[in-house]
Design a protein around this motif. Sequence first.
Motif, short mmCIF file in Angstrom:
data_model
loop_
_atom_site.label_atom_id
_atom_site.label_comp_id
_atom_site.label_asym_id
_atom_site.label_seq_id
_atom_site.Cartn_x
_atom_site.Cartn_y
_atom_site.Cartn_z
N TRP A 42 0.82 -1.24 -0.11
CA TRP A 42 0.10 -0.02 -0.03
C TRP A 42 0.88 1.39 -0.09
N LEU A 43 0.62 2.30 -0.99
CA LEU A 43 1.34 3.46 -0.78
C LEU A 43 1.25 4.18 0.47
N ASP A 44 0.39 4.12 1.27
CA ASP A 44 0.68 4.66 2.55
C ASP A 44 0.37 3.86 3.64
N GLY A 45 0.84 2.71 3.52
CA GLY A 45 1.13 1.73 4.33
C GLY A 45 -0.26 0.72 4.75
N GLY A 46 -1.50 1.36 4.24
CA GLY A 46 -2.54 0.42 4.42
C GLY A 46 -3.87 0.99 3.69
#
Length: 177
Positions: A42-46
């Motif tokens: 995920w681009l932003d972690g989740g």
Amino acid sequence: MTPRISRENGLLVIEAGRLTLREQSPAAAAVLAEAGSAGLDWLDGGPGSGTQIAAKMVTMTVEAGAFLPGWGLFVMQRSADDAVLGGIGYHGPPADGSVEIGYDLTESARGSGWATDAVLALSHWSLSLPAVNTVLATTDPGNQPSQRVLTRAGFSRVADRDALWAYELTAEAAGQR
């Protein structure tokens, strides 16, 4: 652009240039519903809250015995590196020739046309199917970025649904019939 359609492990894959939509299995949706990564980068972690809600909708339909493969949640992946930018999917299978979609992006993917690309790809796939003549989407009245996405994707504003603004794209308007 005409999306390229394939299947991986029985799950639908829609490739549309710089973006790939990958259908998520009920098991992956259960993980995403709890803010897990489901093994994805995920681009932003989740996943964002909209993707988590959509994943919960999938798990509820599975639990009710009403899940239909192909009519659930997809993740949006950047084709260049497979980073996941958000989720898009259906609120359920078609009813009376209409299907409703929803989507969200991770914070850092916003403002670069990813949602428009995803809406176009999923809508054009949907409208290529005999069971679908209209794709519907709703937004909060104050959600101007989402309204711009729908307008850029060729949707037209129609009568409000409850307190939400409604937009639709028909097969005829999309040049698919």
